[in-house]
Each structure stands twice: as C-alpha cells, then as structure tokens.
Scaffold this motif. Structure first.
Motif, PDB file in Angstrom:
ATOM      1  N   PRO A   1       0.812  -1.208   0.000  1.00 17.07           N
ATOM      2  CA  PRO A   1       0.000   0.000   0.000  1.00 17.07           C
ATOM      3  C   PRO A   1       0.850   1.265   0.000  1.00 17.07           C
ATOM      4  O   PRO A   1       2.045   1.226   0.331  1.00 17.07           O
ATOM      5  CB  PRO A   1      -0.792  -0.114   1.315  1.00 17.07           C
ATOM      6  CG  PRO A   1       0.120  -0.885   2.216  1.00 17.07           C
ATOM      7  CD  PRO A   1       0.774  -1.891   1.312  1.00 17.07           C
ATOM      8  N   ALA A   2       0.204   2.384  -0.348  1.00 17.64           N
ATOM      9  CA  ALA A   2       0.900   3.660  -0.371  1.00 17.64           C
ATOM     10  C   ALA A   2       1.395   4.016   1.028  1.00 17.64           C
ATOM     11  O   ALA A   2       0.713   3.761   2.027  1.00 17.64           O
ATOM     12  CB  ALA A   2      -0.048   4.742  -0.875  1.00 17.64           C
ATOM     13  N   THR A   3       2.566   4.618   1.083  1.00 25.88           N
ATOM     14  CA  THR A   3       3.077   5.088   2.379  1.00 25.88           C
ATOM     15  C   THR A   3       2.141   6.141   2.962  1.00 25.88           C
ATOM     16  O   THR A   3       2.007   6.264   4.180  1.00 25.88           O
ATOM     17  CB  THR A   3       4.510   5.642   2.191  1.00 25.88           C
ATOM     18  OG1 THR A   3       5.332   4.579   1.693  1.00 25.88           O
ATOM     19  CG2 THR A   3       5.099   6.134   3.500  1.00 25.88           C
ATOM     20  N   ALA A   4       1.463   6.883   2.100  1.00 23.54           N
ATOM     21  CA  ALA A   4       0.508   7.892   2.584  1.00 23.54           C
ATOM     22  C   ALA A   4      -0.617   7.237   3.384  1.00 23.54           C
ATOM     23  O   ALA A   4      -1.086   7.800   4.382  1.00 23.54           O
ATOM     24  CB  ALA A   4      -0.063   8.679   1.409  1.00 23.54           C
ATOM     25  N   ALA A   5      -1.043   6.049   2.961  1.00 20.16           N
ATOM     26  CA  ALA A   5      -2.106   5.349   3.688  1.00 20.16           C
ATOM     27  C   ALA A   5      -1.590   4.860   5.041  1.00 20.16           C
ATOM     28  O   ALA A   5      -2.308   4.903   6.051  1.00 20.16           O
ATOM     29  CB  ALA A   5      -2.628   4.172   2.860  1.00 20.16           C
ATOM     30  N   ILE A   6      -0.329   4.425   5.062  1.00 19.19           N
ATOM     31  CA  ILE A   6       0.288   3.999   6.331  1.00 19.19           C
ATOM     32  C   ILE A   6       0.343   5.202   7.284  1.00 19.19           C
ATOM     33  O   ILE A   6       0.001   5.103   8.466  1.00 19.19           O
ATOM     34  CB  ILE A   6       1.703   3.431   6.065  1.00 19.19           C
ATOM     35  CG1 ILE A   6       1.600   2.154   5.219  1.00 19.19           C
ATOM     36  CG2 ILE A   6       2.447   3.181   7.374  1.00 19.19           C
ATOM     37  CD1 ILE A   6       2.929   1.633   4.687  1.00 19.19           C
ATOM     38  N   LEU A   7       0.755   6.350   6.742  1.00 17.19           N
ATOM     39  CA  LEU A   7       0.819   7.570   7.558  1.00 17.19           C
ATOM     40  C   LEU A   7      -0.556   7.976   8.063  1.00 17.19           C
ATOM     41  O   LEU A   7      -0.710   8.388   9.213  1.00 17.19           O
ATOM     42  CB  LEU A   7       1.355   8.743   6.716  1.00 17.19           C
ATOM     43  CG  LEU A   7       2.843   9.000   6.619  1.00 17.19           C
ATOM     44  CD1 LEU A   7       3.062  10.374   6.005  1.00 17.19           C
ATOM     45  CD2 LEU A   7       3.504   8.915   7.984  1.00 17.19           C
ATOM     46  N   ALA A   8      -1.557   7.901   7.181  1.00 19.10           N
ATOM     47  CA  ALA A   8      -2.921   8.286   7.558  1.00 19.10           C
ATOM     48  C   ALA A   8      -3.354   7.489   8.786  1.00 19.10           C
ATOM     49  O   ALA A   8      -3.931   8.035   9.733  1.00 19.10           O
ATOM     50  CB  ALA A   8      -3.884   8.055   6.398  1.00 19.10           C
ATOM     51  N   ASP A   9      -3.046   6.204   8.765  1.00 19.60           N
ATOM     52  CA  ASP A   9      -3.424   5.351   9.888  1.00 19.60           C
ATOM     53  C   ASP A   9      -2.676   5.784  11.158  1.00 19.60           C
ATOM     54  O   ASP A   9      -3.274   5.943  12.221  1.00 19.60           O
ATOM     55  CB  ASP A   9      -3.095   3.899   9.530  1.00 19.60           C
ATOM     56  CG  ASP A   9      -3.506   2.941  10.621  1.00 19.60           C
ATOM     57  OD1 ASP A   9      -4.656   3.074  11.100  1.00 19.60           O
ATOM     58  OD2 ASP A   9      -2.698   2.084  11.015  1.00 19.60           O
ATOM     59  N   GLU A  10      -1.371   6.015  11.032  1.00 20.05           N
ATOM     60  CA  GLU A  10      -0.575   6.372  12.216  1.00 20.05           C
ATOM     61  C   GLU A  10      -0.951   7.748  12.773  1.00 20.05           C
ATOM     62  O   GLU A  10      -0.815   8.002  13.965  1.00 20.05           O
ATOM     63  CB  GLU A  10       0.910   6.347  11.859  1.00 20.05           C
ATOM     64  CG  GLU A  10       1.314   5.008  11.241  1.00 20.05           C
ATOM     65  CD  GLU A  10       2.678   4.542  11.692  1.00 20.05           C
ATOM     66  OE1 GLU A  10       2.974   4.683  12.877  1.00 20.05           O
ATOM     67  OE2 GLU A  10       3.424   4.021  10.837  1.00 20.05           O
ATOM     68  N   LEU A  11      -1.416   8.624  11.890  1.00 18.78           N
ATOM     69  CA  LEU A  11      -1.765   9.988  12.328  1.00 18.78           C
ATOM     70  C   LEU A  11      -3.234  10.105  12.755  1.00 18.78           C
ATOM     71  O   LEU A  11      -3.671  11.166  13.185  1.00 18.78           O
ATOM     72  CB  LEU A  11      -1.508  10.988  11.186  1.00 18.78           C
ATOM     73  CG  LEU A  11      -0.046  11.182  10.764  1.00 18.78           C
ATOM     74  CD1 LEU A  11       0.032  11.991   9.482  1.00 18.78           C
ATOM     75  CD2 LEU A  11       0.759  11.856  11.883  1.00 18.78           C
ATOM     76  N   GLY A  12      -3.980   9.031  12.591  1.00 20.37           N
ATOM     77  CA  GLY A  12      -5.412   9.097  12.912  1.00 20.37           C
ATOM     78  C   GLY A  12      -6.189   9.947  11.918  1.00 20.37           C
ATOM     79  O   GLY A  12      -7.206  10.557  12.260  1.00 20.37           O
ATOM     80  N   ALA A  13      -5.732   9.989  10.688  1.00 23.32           N
ATOM     81  CA  ALA A  13      -6.397  10.796   9.641  1.00 23.32           C
ATOM     82  C   ALA A  13      -7.437   9.929   8.932  1.00 23.32           C
ATOM     83  O   ALA A  13      -7.264   9.534   7.781  1.00 23.32           O
ATOM     84  CB  ALA A  13      -5.355  11.319   8.657  1.00 23.32           C
ATOM     85  N   HIS A  14      -8.523   9.663   9.640  1.00 22.47           N
ATOM     86  CA  HIS A  14      -9.485   8.680   9.146  1.00 22.47           C
ATOM     87  C   HIS A  14     -10.349   9.198   8.008  1.00 22.47           C
ATOM     88  O   HIS A  14     -10.998   8.420   7.313  1.00 22.47           O
ATOM     89  CB  HIS A  14     -10.361   8.188  10.305  1.00 22.47           C
ATOM     90  CG  HIS A  14      -9.544   7.638  11.434  1.00 22.47           C
ATOM     91  ND1 HIS A  14      -8.707   6.556  11.263  1.00 22.47           N
ATOM     92  CD2 HIS A  14      -9.391   8.038  12.722  1.00 22.47           C
ATOM     93  CE1 HIS A  14      -8.088   6.310  12.412  1.00 22.47           C
ATOM     94  NE2 HIS A  14      -8.482   7.193  13.312  1.00 22.47           N
ATOM     95  N   ASP A  15     -10.385  10.524   7.821  1.00 24.87           N
ATOM     96  CA  ASP A  15     -11.228  11.084   6.754  1.00 24.87           C
ATOM     97  C   ASP A  15     -10.414  11.576   5.566  1.00 24.87           C
ATOM     98  O   ASP A  15     -10.931  12.295   4.718  1.00 24.87           O
ATOM     99  CB  ASP A  15     -12.042  12.265   7.305  1.00 24.87           C
ATOM    100  CG  ASP A  15     -12.993  11.816   8.395  1.00 24.87           C
ATOM    101  OD1 ASP A  15     -13.528  10.692   8.269  1.00 24.87           O
ATOM    102  OD2 ASP A  15     -13.175  12.563   9.378  1.00 24.87           O
ATOM    103  N   ALA A  16      -9.145  11.208   5.523  1.00 28.80           N
ATOM    104  CA  ALA A  16      -8.278  11.763   4.473  1.00 28.80           C
ATOM    105  C   ALA A  16      -8.117  10.803   3.299  1.00 28.80           C
ATOM    106  O   ALA A  16      -7.974   9.597   3.484  1.00 28.80           O
ATOM    107  CB  ALA A  16      -6.904  12.080   5.064  1.00 28.80           C
ATOM    108  N   GLY A  17      -8.140  11.357   2.086  1.00 23.84           N
ATOM    109  CA  GLY A  17      -7.660  10.615   0.922  1.00 23.84           C
ATOM    110  C   GLY A  17      -6.144  10.577   1.030  1.00 23.84           C
ATOM    111  O   GLY A  17      -5.537  11.565   1.442  1.00 23.84           O
ATOM    112  N   ALA A  18      -5.532   9.437   0.693  1.00 25.78           N
ATOM    113  CA  ALA A  18      -4.084   9.322   0.924  1.00 25.78           C
ATOM    114  C   ALA A  18      -3.441   8.504  -0.186  1.00 25.78           C
ATOM    115  O   ALA A  18      -3.845   7.369  -0.436  1.00 25.78           O
ATOM    116  CB  ALA A  18      -3.820   8.670   2.282  1.00 25.78           C
ATOM    117  N   TYR A  19      -2.465   9.087  -0.836  1.00 25.70           N
ATOM    118  CA  TYR A  19      -1.787   8.370  -1.919  1.00 25.70           C
ATOM    119  C   TYR A  19      -0.362   8.881  -2.090  1.00 25.70           C
ATOM    120  O   TYR A  19      -0.020   9.974  -1.640  1.00 25.70           O
ATOM    121  CB  TYR A  19      -2.558   8.517  -3.237  1.00 25.70           C
ATOM    122  CG  TYR A  19      -2.742   9.940  -3.693  1.00 25.70           C
ATOM    123  CD1 TYR A  19      -3.809  10.695  -3.249  1.00 25.70           C
ATOM    124  CD2 TYR A  19      -1.833  10.528  -4.575  1.00 25.70           C
ATOM    125  CE1 TYR A  19      -3.980  12.010  -3.659  1.00 25.70           C
ATOM    126  CE2 TYR A  19      -2.003  11.839  -4.994  1.00 25.70           C
ATOM    127  CZ  TYR A  19      -3.077  12.570  -4.528  1.00 25.70           C
ATOM    128  OH  TYR A  19      -3.233  13.874  -4.927  1.00 25.70           O
TER     129      TYR A  19
END
Ligand code: COA
Length: 337
Positions: free
Chosen positions: A95-113
């Motif tokens: 998966p995209a590193t952005a998605a990994i970051l989203a999870d670690e940052l608690g960014a549950h409403d963010a598009g991440a790529y």
C-alpha cells in the motif's frame, strides 16, 4: 503546465522535517569506495549525509516530520482531508506510504496516496494539494516529501553513492485570508528518463535472481547529462513561473532550489541573478535527499528566521522523469481562514 493561483488563497501553515541519526562523512565513504573528501566537496559541495538504519523505512522518517508539521499548524491528523507522499522509495510498492501515515496519524477522513516524480515529487505534490484546496475539494492537506535513497543505491558505484542522503520534510496546506501560493510551473521530458532510473523491479523487468545479481535494482545515472539538464531547467522553470506571476527575480526574498549539488545551485543562482544571501543551501549537510530536499531546506530556512510573513519564496525542483517544477509563494505566518 503553468498557471497562476486564481482560486482561494492557500498557504503553508505548518512545517516539519526529520533525518536519520546516523551521519556518514565523506571520509567514511572513502573507506568504502575509491573516492575522497576533496573530490566530493570540490565537485558537489557535499560534506556529509544522513543514512537510515537497516530497519528504518520511509514512513519512519515521514511520521516525525508530519507530526511536527501538524503541531506547527496547530491541527491534528483527524483534521486532514488529504495526504500526499512524494517519494520514489515508499515502504512498499503498495500500500501507499501515505495510507500507512494516515493510519498512524489518525487521519481517518483523508484521501491518501503516493506520488512519483523523482526529486521533483514535492513540488508536484504541493501543486496538486494546492489545486484541491483552491478548488474546494479539501480544507487541509498534508504533503510529505521524503526518500530513503540509501536503500536503492549501489554502494560500489562512486558515481552515485556519494551524492545522496536520506530525509523527509512535511508541510500542512490550508486556506488563508491572503498571500500564499501565487503560481506553479511543472514539466516532464520522458525522453530523458533513462538518464536517471531504476532498471528493474517494475513491470518492465520484474525481480529475478539475475536482476539482483546484475545489480539492476539500484539507481543508475548519467551524471553529466543530468547535470546539463539540471542547470538548464532550474533557470528556465524559475524564470517561467516568475514571468507568469508578474514578478521578477528582484522580488524573490528566499530561493529554495533542489539540493543536488552546490555547483548546480551556483550556476542557477548566477544565471538568475539572485544574490547569494537569498539562497538556501544545506546540501553540504544532507546530500541530495530527493523529494525531501526542498521541504528540508524550507525547514532550515524557517529555523534561521528567513521565512517571515510577506517574504516571496521561490522553490524549484528537478529530477528523475526527467521532471522539473517551480512554485512561488508569498509566505504567511499561519493566518488560516
Ligand atoms: N570520487 C572520485 N572520483 C570520481 C567520483 C567519486 N565519487 N565519481 C566520479 N569520479 C571520477 C570519474 O570517474 C572521472 O574520472 P576520469 O576522468 O578518470 O574518467 C572524474 O571523476 C570526472 O568525472 P565526471 O563525471 O566528469 O565528474 P563531474 O565533474 O561531471 O561530476 C557528478 C560528477 C556526478 C558530481 C556531476 O556530474 C553531477 O553532479 N551530476 C548531476 C547529478 C545529480 O544531481 N543527480 C540527481 C539529480 S536529482
């Protein structure tokens, strides 16, 4: 692509950076390959670089940089609508590193790529985030530029190994009352792609025992050609974005070029006619950190007090693709709407 920022005002409201602890000096490299501190300093201006630990991946550098940027902006991960990570060395192809970051940052409403545009990745990602914010698709974006190029360097190739280092920087983009981004210029010339590339590991040449044995999973570069390209586009792209935005080089308070080589930066600086004291240089301490280069340099400029509100900041990146990209921003001190 070139254009002025005609939409809502958008600016950088938070900034963070992170580099690995381990410092590798030119002298240390001289014990590993036939090179010298004298050669590296004279040809590149690089004195040392940071190199990630074996267990350290991109997200390990990106996460602290992102946390710092969020704190600087005074927001939390859950406030983000968008996360873009510009890199050519993600933790994994997917998966995209952005998605990994989203999870670690608690960014549950963010598009991440993730976004791949070589060393220009950060400029591409900032332009893209700007477009989404100015167009009303998102309110708050996190853009990370970072690479762990040490993992894909051939440590027996002195032509590339001495040039690069690891690091990541992050910015938060938000709408502001006034100021912020004035315009962007982005370009790509795929005909030069093989001047700087990673031959194997993609769908053209999947990993095999032979590809590993032939060291085809490491960066290959035609240094002289890339040098010529770099000097040309740094100047052309900066001039283009300034002209498009109705500004001149005299208006630029802070110039943040891609940190590849001091000689490339000096050439561009002289051609453009920017006084040395307006140029941000940290390639001597970090080497070329690819997508991390411009945000790391921005963080350095901020630490030095050079990014005061109202200052005009010109950023230009260039790299694999071959790609290039400039952004012009009137710095704001927070001030989101
Ligand atoms: N240490 C010692 N000698 C080295 C060396 C090293 N690390 N790397 C190359 N050399 C040698 C070469 O083998 C060559 O020797 P030769 O004359 O006996 O053949 C000599 O130094 C000169 O090589 P050359 O390639 O002409 O040097 P250069 O002045 O062009 O500098 C680069 C080489 C790579 C530093 C320069 O071309 C460069 O910076 N290119 C752009 C790279 C870049 O920025 N890439 C990323 C873009 S995002």
């Amino acid at each position: 692509m070139i254009g002025t920022a005609n939409g809502l005002a958008v600016s950088i409201t938070g900034l963070g950076s992170h580099v690995p602890d381990r410092v590798v000096t030119n002298d240390e490299l001289s014990t590993m390959m036939e090179t010298s501190d004298e050669w590296i300093v004279e040809r590149t201006g690089i004195r040392e670089r940071r190199i990630a630990a074996p267990e350290e991946a991109l997200s390990d550098l990106a996460l602290p940089a992102a946390r710092q940027a969020l704190e600087d902006a005074g927001i939390s991960g859950s406030d983000l609508d968008l996360i873009i990570v510009a890199t050519v060395t993600p933790d994994m192809a997917f998966p995209a590193t952005a998605a990994i970051l989203a999870d670690e940052l608690g960014a549950h409403d963010a598009g991440a790529y993730d976004l791949s545009a070589g060393c220009t990745g950060f400029m591409y990602a900032v332009a893209q985030a700007y477009g989404m914010l100015a167009g009303g698709l998102a309110q708050r974006a996190l853009v990370v530029g970072g690479d762990v190029l040490s993992k894909i360097l051939d440590w027996s190739d002195r032509g590339t190994a001495v040039l690069f280092g690891d690091g990541a920087g992050a910015v938060v983009l938000e709408r502001v009352g006034q100021g912020g981004f004035l315009g962007f210029e982005l370009g790509a010339d795929g005909s030069g792609g093989l001047q700087l590339y990673l031959p194997a590991g993609g769908s053209r040449a999947p990993a095999t025992a032979e590809s590993v044995a032939e060291r085809r999973h490491f960066v290959q570069m035609n240094g002289r050609e890339v040098f010529k390209f770099a000097t040309r586009v740094l100047v052309a792209s900066a001039e283009a974005v300034l002209a498009e935005c109705g500004r001149t080089i005299e208006d630029v308070d802070v110039y943040v070029p891609h940190q590849a080589n001091v000689r490339i930066i000096e050439y561009a600086t002289q051609k453009l006619g920017i006084p040395d004291d307006r140029v941000v240089i940290d390639v001597d301490r970090y080497g070329n950190t690819s997508s991390g280069s411009i945000p790391l340099a921005l963080a350095d400029a901020k630490a030095d007090g050079r990014l005061a509100a109202g200052r005009l900041v010109l950023m230009t990146g260039m790299g694999a693709g071959l790609t290039w990209g400039s952004g012009l921003i009137e710095w704001t001190d927070g001030g989101r709407t």
